[in-house]
Design a protein around this motif. Structure first.
Motif, PDB file in Angstrom:
ATOM      1  N   ALA A   2       0.835  -1.209   0.000  1.00 26.38           N
ATOM      2  CA  ALA A   2       0.000   0.000   0.000  1.00 26.38           C
ATOM      3  C   ALA A   2       0.867   1.256   0.000  1.00 26.38           C
ATOM      4  O   ALA A   2       1.864   1.330   0.720  1.00 26.38           O
ATOM      5  CB  ALA A   2      -0.903  -0.011   1.223  1.00 26.38           C
ATOM      6  N   TYR A  26       5.094  -1.126   3.655  1.00 25.28           N
ATOM      7  CA  TYR A  26       4.342  -0.013   3.088  1.00 25.28           C
ATOM      8  C   TYR A  26       5.292   0.789   2.198  1.00 25.28           C
ATOM      9  O   TYR A  26       6.476   0.935   2.532  1.00 25.28           O
ATOM     10  CB  TYR A  26       3.786   0.912   4.186  1.00 25.28           C
ATOM     11  N   GLU A  45      -1.833   9.891  -5.650  1.00 25.35           N
ATOM     12  CA  GLU A  45      -3.004   9.096  -5.246  1.00 25.35           C
ATOM     13  C   GLU A  45      -2.649   8.011  -4.227  1.00 25.35           C
ATOM     14  O   GLU A  45      -2.811   6.813  -4.493  1.00 25.35           O
ATOM     15  CB  GLU A  45      -3.665   8.473  -6.474  1.00 25.35           C
ATOM     16  N   ARG A  47      -2.984   5.615  -0.945  1.00 25.82           N
ATOM     17  CA  ARG A  47      -4.185   4.940  -0.410  1.00 25.82           C
ATOM     18  C   ARG A  47      -4.557   5.469   0.966  1.00 25.82           C
ATOM     19  O   ARG A  47      -5.667   5.283   1.430  1.00 25.82           O
ATOM     20  CB  ARG A  47      -3.963   3.426  -0.361  1.00 25.82           C
ATOM     21  N   GLN A 116      -4.822  -0.251   8.908  1.00 24.29           N
ATOM     22  CA  GLN A 116      -5.350  -1.454   8.266  1.00 24.29           C
ATOM     23  C   GLN A 116      -6.860  -1.394   8.150  1.00 24.29           C
ATOM     24  O   GLN A 116      -7.424  -1.732   7.110  1.00 24.29           O
ATOM     25  CB  GLN A 116      -4.900  -2.683   9.088  1.00 24.29           C
ATOM     26  N   LEU A 119      -7.781   0.984   5.406  1.00 26.89           N
ATOM     27  CA  LEU A 119      -7.438   0.433   4.089  1.00 26.89           C
ATOM     28  C   LEU A 119      -8.422  -0.662   3.692  1.00 26.89           C
ATOM     29  O   LEU A 119      -8.806  -0.773   2.526  1.00 26.89           O
ATOM     30  CB  LEU A 119      -6.005  -0.124   4.093  1.00 26.89           C
ATOM     31  N   GLU A 120      -8.856  -1.448   4.674  1.00 30.99           N
ATOM     32  CA  GLU A 120      -9.826  -2.519   4.375  1.00 30.99           C
ATOM     33  C   GLU A 120     -11.169  -1.929   3.981  1.00 30.99           C
ATOM     34  O   GLU A 120     -11.813  -2.398   3.054  1.00 30.99           O
ATOM     35  CB  GLU A 120      -9.974  -3.441   5.588  1.00 30.99           C
ATOM     36  N   LYS A 121     -11.587  -0.875   4.694  1.00 42.30           N
ATOM     37  CA  LYS A 121     -12.862  -0.216   4.365  1.00 42.30           C
ATOM     38  C   LYS A 121     -12.832   0.304   2.938  1.00 42.30           C
ATOM     39  O   LYS A 121     -13.812   0.233   2.213  1.00 42.30           O
ATOM     40  CB  LYS A 121     -13.079   0.984   5.303  1.00 42.30           C
ATOM     41  N   GLN A 122     -11.665   0.811   2.566  1.00 41.87           N
ATOM     42  CA  GLN A 122     -11.505   1.430   1.259  1.00 41.87           C
ATOM     43  C   GLN A 122     -11.611   0.388   0.146  1.00 41.87           C
ATOM     44  O   GLN A 122     -12.178   0.655  -0.895  1.00 41.87           O
ATOM     45  CB  GLN A 122     -10.129   2.088   1.218  1.00 41.87           C
ATOM     46  N   SER A 123     -11.056  -0.803   0.416  1.00 42.33           N
ATOM     47  CA  SER A 123     -11.071  -1.821  -0.649  1.00 42.33           C
ATOM     48  C   SER A 123     -12.282  -2.731  -0.450  1.00 42.33           C
ATOM     49  O   SER A 123     -13.053  -3.005  -1.250  1.00 42.33           O
ATOM     50  CB  SER A 123      -9.792  -2.647  -0.615  1.00 42.33           C
TER      51      SER A 123
END
Lengths: 123, 183
Positions: A2, A26, A45, A47, A116, A119-123
């Motif tokens: 990420a 990272y 851009e 993450r 984390q 990032l999980e919410k985003q994907s």
């Protein structure tokens, strides 16, 4: 891996945190003030953004407000980092648009958990 | 709060930030070195790195304690609208900090166990004496952790010493230790 944008003006804290994050795989981009953070958020851009609040030129609150106001960057989660740990800091950060808030000195496991989760919410 | 009060608060906030930033870096670098030492199997460095880490956290806590008292606290406590000037407030801040420290010491009333039932192994006793003489809180903490593995009365002694160590009352700790039997 990420891509994270770390916005931090203090050289030692920047070096220390970026190295610790790189050790955890990272990819860390660096901005040293709020204006540079805005430019890099648009161009690179990332993450996620780790945003120090006490910054020269434009502070972290204002940088976050502008990131969240721009359609190009508003989807990038921002975690505010502050050394003040004063009552009201958290509310101020969230009001500026930050998605999360954490205090310095960094508790790395706690910060990684927050990163984390965002990032999980985003994907 | 009037203008001088706000200036004073801003000044304290600035000092706090200036002191904490390099300290945060020390703490972070030390944690990083501990992680690297663990990963590379170079465990010999870890105890000393942990001492640096503990001492840094200790200093951070002291900075927090000393600089948390703002002019706002004074006026709130006094309950009147009269505010002293900023220079006067700095002296008051230090005075208040000292009063708080004294109060904490007074309030720390540990339950002293029946020392006639307590026996501490000689080597542990010597380590505690050394830690107290050198004001080495990390070492003292390790000794107290060791005391916790002994009998019930020894654990009570450990709890009592731990309470005293929170206020860095080394004299009281030394006095108490002098009464403890060891063999």
């Amino acid at each position: 891996m990420a891509k994270i944008l770390l916005v931090e003006d203090d050289e030692m804290n920047r070096d220390m945190l970026s190295r610790r994050l790189q050790r955890r795989n990272y990819e860390v981009l660096i901005a040293t003030d709020g204006k540079q953070a805005l430019e890099m958020a648009r161009a690179e851009e990332p993450r996620l953004i780790l945003m120090d609040i006490s910054l020269p030129e434009m502070d972290g609150y204002e940088a976050t407000r502008q990131i969240k106001a721009s359609p190009e960057t508003q989807g990038i989660p921002v975690i505010a980092l502050t050394a003040h740990a004063m009552a009201g800091d958290r509310e101020k950060a969230l009001k500026a648009g930050c998605d999360e808030y954490d205090t310095k000195p960094i508790d790395l496991p706690r910060l990684l958990e927050k990163m984390q989760s965002l990032l999980e919410k985003q994907s | 709060m009037n203008a001088s009060g706000k200036d004073f608060d801003r000044h304290l906030s600035f000092i706090r930030h200036e002191l904490r930033s390099p300290l945060n870096a020390i703490i972070g670098y030390t944690e990083m070195l501990i992680e690297q030492a663990e990963d590379s199997g170079n465990g010999a460095l870890i105890p000393d790195l942990k001492k640096v880490h503990d001492a840094s956290l200790n200093l951070l806590e002291r900075i927090g304690s000393l600089l948390t008292f703002t002019l706002g606290d004074f006026t709130q406590e006094k309950g009147d609208a009269t505010e002293p000037g900023a220079s006067e407030s700095i002296a008051q801040t230090v005075d208040r900090y000292r009063r708080e420290q004294r109060k904490a010491k007074t309030e720390a009333k540990p339950n002293i166990p029946d020392l006639s039932c307590v026996t501490v192994p000689n080597d542990l006793y010597q380590s505690m004496q050394k830690a107290v003489t050198e004001h080495n809180m990390t070492e003292l903490k390790q000794c107290l952790d060791e005391i916790d593995t002994l009998g019930k009365t020894e654990r009570q002694l450990g709890a009592c010493l731990r309470t005293l160590s929170r206020t860095y009352d080394m004299k009281a700790i030394a006095d108490l230790l002098n009464k403890v039997r060891h063999d």
